[in-house]
Design an enzyme around this catalytic site. Structure first.
Site, PDB file in Angstrom:
ATOM      1  CD  GLU A 129      -2.593   1.435   2.546  1.00  0.00           C
ATOM      2  OE1 GLU A 129      -2.267   0.805   3.566  1.00  0.00           O
ATOM      3  OE2 GLU A 129      -3.531   2.264   2.510  1.00  0.00           O
ATOM      4  NE  ARG A 173       4.496  -7.805  10.316  1.00  0.00           N
ATOM      5  CZ  ARG A 173       3.484  -7.127   9.758  1.00  0.00           C
ATOM      6  NH1 ARG A 173       2.245  -7.495   9.978  1.00  0.00           N
ATOM      7  NH2 ARG A 173       3.738  -6.102   8.997  1.00  0.00           N
ATOM      8  CE  LYS A 191       3.291   0.050   4.989  1.00  0.00           C
ATOM      9  NZ  LYS A 191       2.688   0.196   3.654  1.00  0.00           N
TER      10      LYS A 191
END
Length: 558
Positions: free
Chosen positions: A34, A258, A268
């Site tokens: 994104e 992850r 983020k």
RNA sequence: UGGGGCGUCGUCAAAUGGCAAGACACAGGGUUUUGGUCCCUGCAUUUGGAGGUUCGAAUCCUCCCGCCCCAGCCA
């Protein structure tokens, strides 16, 4: 440069069998960021996995921006992300944007309405939450759940046409409000956002939600294996539901863990906080785990790719020791970085019996690990600089460096013996004095005597001052996110993560290099030239120090 | 709490019923004109726990324990 061999992981095994069974002829993956922030090393794991698998299986990998939320996204990020992916060493087969598919998605949404599987719901966000129930309690049907197809179609079109304010209604999938899978309790497919989109401008005021959009994007691109992180595991039933009900290409979602890194924050949201609240100087601050930060710091892309290949791919949550990354960085730089002598904390060394106007040039081995790098001449004069730390007036037994009366080697030059020091009125040492043995040219004594210490040095007449930025880990807690209520991760920021040192002396020939150049300052570490450099003042970043068993030894005796 | 996942060395991680790889870290030693690199050596009698099946179990079964994810009109 060959990458380290990749071992078989559960995803590659699935692909092996899909190929063997004939389910797929060709593998297609995608990396779907994104564009709402910069890529970090956690993304590198995903990039290496998706692009790496495509390459190994002779398939394709797309770069696709998941730009379905104009509130958070920006073109600045898409450019930075493209740049980072290329820098990491990968080429996408196709470049796509979720927003390219907005028309098709809209049609598919209408199709679901026509199937009686989607409806426009006027519940407020608060009421929606109430109706959803909880983990323990089933939800209740929305009062708008049984609107007719015609009414839904009409309402949805009016949503699209901008007739309703934000938050007034949503398009929801009609699934099962009592499902134990929360995201199956009539999830929102579209919400109203009167916002300008970085690519589609003001064309749309309704935007698809992740769950509806992502599976469609994968399906449209015929992604065979849609790899994502563990937290999406619970969304998989919904992913499959949309594809099944719409009867379109069935991509398979596979989840993996992850990356978590010790002493590091990889989120983020929190990285943004560090940037926005000025804890660091920007997304590309060399202390940041972002790809742009690592790049600026001097970390080679290959070191990151090699790191990604040793950490493995599995389903269990884990935290990789940052030492693994550091090892890969040193491993790569040791092979490739030209060596340079550079004095970080200089003190003058005067060779009393060396003629003042004399300059000799010694052959300097550019990289002992790479014979093809050859040698270059380096100038030697009566006055030199050496590290202040390489001298002790009263050295302990294990100290191999310079001290009163001791003989050491000046690398590639001569053996010198310390004769004394000069001090200023405060008693600080301003000069170290010594004599050299002319018979030891190149650094070896013809009589075979050995010296334990070899020091690096620069000629005072052939060097210039630079700024050096010494970095340490950004956090001093192994897991900065593991906190009691009310404690913020920023409270674990290492106050010593940056030390700026000025007046470090480097060899003259360093003037020829540009930002991005990476070298080893012998006995000190790997350093890269920072973009902040100007012709007047060069700036170096310490990428990583050399391993230092002396420091370790010293630490123990304390 | 309903559902979904996951537990193998300090940290990652292999082993797919046949006798616990490897890497990093750590410890010790050797080589060395970088206290770097490199090279040796050591480092899980045991796989979250307890039972069971089997000639044989980290792998299969049962129960238990622990950790992670889901209740955004974020992704």
């Amino acid at each position: 440069m060959e990458e380290t061999k990749i071992s078989r992981d559960f995803i590659r095994e699935i692909i092996d069998s899909d190929l063997a069974s004939g389910k797929h002829k060709e593998i297609v993956t995608r990396f779907p960021p994104e564009p709402n922030g910069y890529l970090h090393i956690g993304h590198a794991k995903s990039i290496c996995t998706n692009f790496g698998i495509a390459k190994e299986f002779n398939g394709k990998c797309n770069l696709r921006f998941d730009d379905t939320n104009p509130v958070k996204e920006d073109i600045e990020y898409v450019n930075a992300i493209k740049n980072d992916v290329e820098w990491l060493g990968f080429k996408w087969d196709n470049l796509h944007f979720a927003s390219d598919y907005f028309d098709r998605m809209y049609l598919l949404a209408e199709q679901l309405i026509n199937l009686g599987l989607a409806y426009v719901c006027d519940l407020s966000p608060e009421d929606t939450r109430t109706y959803r129930g909880s983990l323990a309690k089933p939800g209740r049907n929305s009062p708008y759940r049984s609107r007719s197809i015609e009414e839904n179609l009409n309402l949805f079109r009016r949503m699209k046409n901008g007739e309703f304010p934000e938050g007034s209604c949503t398009l929801r999938a009609r699934i099962d409000m009592t499902s134990s899978i929360m995201c199956l309790r009539d999830p929102a497919m579209y919400r109203i956002l009167h916002k300008n989109h970085h690519l589609t401008g003001d064309k749309w005021c309704i935007y698809p939600m992740y769950d509806f959009a992502h599976c469609l994007e994968d399906s449209i691109e015929k992604i065979t294996h849609s790899l994502c992180t563990l937290e999406f595991e619970v969304n998989r039933p919904l992913y499959n539901w949309f594809l099944e009900k719409l009867d379109i290409y069935r991509s398979r979602q596979i989840e993996f863990a992850r990356l978590n890194l010790s002493y590091t924050v990889l989120s983020k949201r929190f990285l943004r906080k560090l940037v926005e609240e000025d804890f660091v100087k920007g997304w590309d601050d060399p202390r940041m785990p972002t790809l742009s930060g690592l790049r600026r710091r001097g970390v080679p892309a290959l070191a990151i790719r090699n790191f990604c290949s040793i950490i493995g791919l599995a389903k269990r949550n884990s935290t990789v020791d940052i030492a693994l990354l550091e090892h890969r960085i040193r491993e790569e730089l040791n092979k490739t970085a030209p060596r340079v002598m550079s004095v970080l904390n200089p003190v003058k060394l005067v060779i009393e019996n060396y003629t003042e106007d004399r300059t000799e040039y010694f052959d300097y081995v550019v990289n002992p690990e790479d014979e093809s790098a050859g040698t270059r001449p380096t100038p030697f004069t009566r006055e030199l600089y050496i590290e202040r730390d390489d001298f002790m007036e009263d050295p302990p037994r294990k100290f191999f460096r310079m001290g009163p009366g001791r003989e050491v080697r000046l690398r590639y030059a001569y053996l010198v013996t310390c004769t004394g020091v000069t001090r200023d009125e405060d008693g600080c040492i301003t000069e170290i004095r010594c004599t050299y043995d002319p018979e030891t040219k190149g650094g070896n004594a013809p009589d075979g005597r050995r010296v334990k210490g070899t020091l690096h040095w620069v000629s005072a007449d052939h060097s210039f001052p630079v700024e050096v930025r010494l970095y340490d880990r950004l956090f001093n807690k192994e897991n900065p996110m593991d906190n009691e209520e009310g404690v913020d991760f920023t409270s674990h920021l290492n106050p010593d993560s940056l030390h700026v040192v000025t007046n470090c002396m480097v060899e003259d020939h360093m003037r020829n290099y540009k930002p991005g150049f990476i070298c080893q300052f012998e006995r000190k570490g790997y350093f890269s030239i920072d973009p902040d450099s100007t012709p007047e003042k060069m700036v170096f970043n310490r990428t990583i120090p050399l391993r230092d068993s002396w420091k370790k030894l010293k630490g123990k005796s304390k």
